[in-house]
Structure formats: structure tokens, C-alpha cells
Design a protein around this motif. Sequence first.
Motif, PDB file in Angstrom:
ATOM      1  N   GLY A 179      48.724  30.901  34.013  1.00 12.29           N
ATOM      2  CA  GLY A 179      47.878  30.199  34.965  1.00 12.29           C
ATOM      3  C   GLY A 179      47.604  31.022  36.208  1.00 12.29           C
ATOM      4  N   SER A 182      45.070  33.712  35.433  1.00 11.06           N
ATOM      5  CA  SER A 182      43.718  33.271  35.085  1.00 11.06           C
ATOM      6  C   SER A 182      43.028  32.525  36.214  1.00 11.06           C
ATOM      7  CB  SER A 182      43.758  32.375  33.843  1.00 11.06           C
ATOM      8  OG  SER A 182      44.512  31.198  34.098  1.00 11.06           O
ATOM      9  N   ARG A 183      43.721  32.254  37.327  1.00 12.81           N
ATOM     10  CA  ARG A 183      43.136  31.503  38.425  1.00 12.81           C
ATOM     11  C   ARG A 183      43.226  32.282  39.728  1.00 12.81           C
ATOM     12  NH1 ARG A 183      39.925  26.998  37.375  1.00 12.81           N
ATOM     13  NH2 ARG A 183      40.619  26.193  35.361  1.00 12.81           N
ATOM     14  N   ASP A 184      42.137  32.270  40.485  1.00  9.88           N
ATOM     15  CA  ASP A 184      42.141  32.859  41.812  1.00  9.88           C
ATOM     16  C   ASP A 184      42.936  31.943  42.744  1.00  9.88           C
ATOM     17  OD1 ASP A 184      41.185  34.562  44.037  1.00  9.88           O
ATOM     18  OD2 ASP A 184      40.094  32.745  44.593  1.00  9.88           O
ATOM     19  N   GLY A 188      40.746  28.684  43.448  1.00 17.25           N
ATOM     20  CA  GLY A 188      41.034  27.929  42.237  1.00 17.25           C
ATOM     21  C   GLY A 188      40.096  28.215  41.096  1.00 17.25           C
ATOM     22  N   VAL A 190      38.345  30.586  38.073  1.00 12.22           N
ATOM     23  CA  VAL A 190      38.942  31.488  37.102  1.00 12.22           C
ATOM     24  C   VAL A 190      38.677  32.932  37.520  1.00 12.22           C
ATOM     25  CG1 VAL A 190      38.715  29.809  35.244  1.00 12.22           C
ATOM     26  CG2 VAL A 190      36.908  31.510  35.597  1.00 12.22           C
ATOM     27  N   THR A 191      39.438  33.849  36.928  1.00 10.63           N
ATOM     28  CA  THR A 191      39.323  35.257  37.268  1.00 10.63           C
ATOM     29  C   THR A 191      38.303  35.952  36.375  1.00 10.63           C
ATOM     30  OG1 THR A 191      41.121  35.821  35.753  1.00 10.63           O
ATOM     31  CG2 THR A 191      41.729  35.312  38.031  1.00 10.63           C
TER      32      THR A 191
END
Length: 373
Positions: A179, A182-184, A188, A190-191
Motif C-alpha cells: 500500500g 502504490s500510494r502517494d 493519496g 496512486v503512484t
Amino acid sequence: MDWARSGLAARNPRAAALTAFWIFLLSAAAVPLSSLDMPESPAQRAMSFGAPVVLLGLATVLITRRLPVTWLNVLLLVAPILGLAVVVTLNLATQDSSAGAQVMLCLPALFAATHLRPPGALLVAVSCSMGDALVVGVLRPDSRGLLDWFQISLVIGLMTGILVLAGQRQDRLVALLQGQASRDPLTGLVTRRVLDEAMHRAVLPPVPRQGRSCAGAALVLLDLDHFKTINDTHGHPIGDDALVHLAGLLGGDAAPGAVIARLGGDEMAVLLPEFPADEAVRWAQGLLTRVLSHPLPLAGDGTELPLSVSIGVGHAGPGPTPLRDLYAAADASLYEAKRAGRGRVGPPHTAAPGRPGTGAPVPEQPERRLHRG
């Protein structure tokens, strides 16, 4: 049957299959050796020959890479039960109720507790305890046999519980790390990695659907205009607030199936699968309107900070398209929006179809560094 939801699927089917392969392979070699000091009997000879054949057959099936994951999960649940049946049958055939023979009943439980999820591990553990009860009940129906069964069952239960809890903690840690990757953490969104994976799926050759043609996919790139000025004038915390505010506007009216990502700095991207180019432009125009009509509230004095964005639209038609070309098309559109004065949507650019891309990140071009901010 949904094996993942039922809790009977292996945590990692391919890794579990490899472990089971080596267990069955080594067990097939150990069975004849363990029978060397036993008195010869027809049952012993049959088991000494038949058990290794069964174990080798299971090992061969498990290592087959072409086996679908669904069937592999079925086999990984059945395999320890079959292994248990082989051990119980061998013990009964050879009249062996020794501690060493009973300890072999722990192997299926050990495998299940390590690789299966709790329901599957519990099922195998209970089966091992029942198998030991059968061996002891037939060969040693006395108080000493009952004590042996209790001790083996206790070991199986404790081992299963400890390994299952350890596996659950590991799964939670892996999920947390995935998580975070895959999350900035600020917005919040996605990357870039998640966006590239989604784009790779979107630009693969489409699967025909009855009565519906594939519209391709659109990639929308946007930069927050004068972001450096916002940071220099109001401070970096306000700049962060502006990025979070923009991410909220993106997610508040996202198109169905859209993937929204932060690429870095003030640059964000929206993937619109199965979107015609003209609809993607209209969506981008609507996004620009929302940003212009929703300034950022500044804490403390009640004032608002007007925001604007420059937006570029790239489109990939039906058929495989390299990801690099789709990025380049959206990037060229964004560059034209900035060159025309910012705060607008650039004319859409179409990526030429060709060989499918690998999903690798696209290197930043020198001209992009000139028009950022």
C-alpha cells in the motif's frame, strides 16, 4: 468456487507448490529407507513400492507450471490430506506406531500451517490429529497410546497456531508495504508504477465485446500553474494543501474506471480507459472548470487562493500502443497548453499504434523541465 474468499487458497500457490514438491520428493526417498529394519511382509513390500510412486506422482503434478492457479489451489489443499493418508496407511500396513512414525504425521500440518490460510491449515491439522487417533486406536489402544496421541495432537495444534499467526502478521506487513509503495503519502493518489500497470492493460489489444467497439484509452496530464510561485509566496505547507485540494477535485468527479496518479511534484495524470478522444477533451474541460471555480481556502484569514491547471490529452486508439508514445502524446498536448498561456486544455494528440510497450517509466524530456510550474 472462489478459493480466495473461502480462505482455502494458498497464500502463495507457486511457492507452496515448490515446497510440497520437495517434501513429496524427499518423502518418496525416505519411505523405502524407513522400511529396511521392518520385518518383511506383503503389506510392507506393497507400501514400500506404492507409496513412493504416489508421492512422486504428486510431486510431478505440483511442479507443473502450466497448471492453472485455481486447480493448483485445489491440489495444494488435497495434497497434505493425501500425504497424511499415505503416512497413516504405511503405519498401519507396517504395524508401526513408534514415536518416529507418528512424528511423520506432523509434516502435512507443518506444510499447511506455513502455506495455507487459516481455514485450510485448521482442516489439515484436525485431519492429522484424526489420522494419528486411527493409528493409535488400531495399534496401541491403551493408556500409553492415548498419551502419545495427545502429545502429537498438542504439537500439531501449537505448531499450526504459531505458524498461522506468524503468517498473518507477515501478510499484514506485506499488504502495508504494498500500500505504501502504490500510494502517494501526501495526496493519496496512486503512484506512477500503478498507473503504468493500468496503462499497459489499457493499450493491449482489446477483447471484442458483442455490440460494442473499443474506443481506445486517453491519458490526461496536468500541472498546477505557477506552483513554484505558490510555494515561494505562501510557503510549502500551502503548496502541499494545493496539491491535496487538486487531488480531491480529481477524485470527486472521476470518470468510471479512471486511474488517478501523482507523477511527482505538481504533475498528476488521469487514465481514462475506453474513452474516445473527444470525450476525453470534454472531461478535461470539465476538470479545468472545476479547478477554476473551486479556489483553495486559506486557513486563518478566510481568504481563498485561486488555482489553475494546464492540461494535456493523449489518446491511443484500438490496438496495441507503446506506453512511451501515449505519454509523449499527452506531454505534447500539455506543452501546447502551457505555450498558449496556461490555464487551458491543449489540443489532443494521438499516439501511433505499434508494438505494445513494456510499462517501463518514460524518461523525462528536457523540454518538460522548462515549462513546469
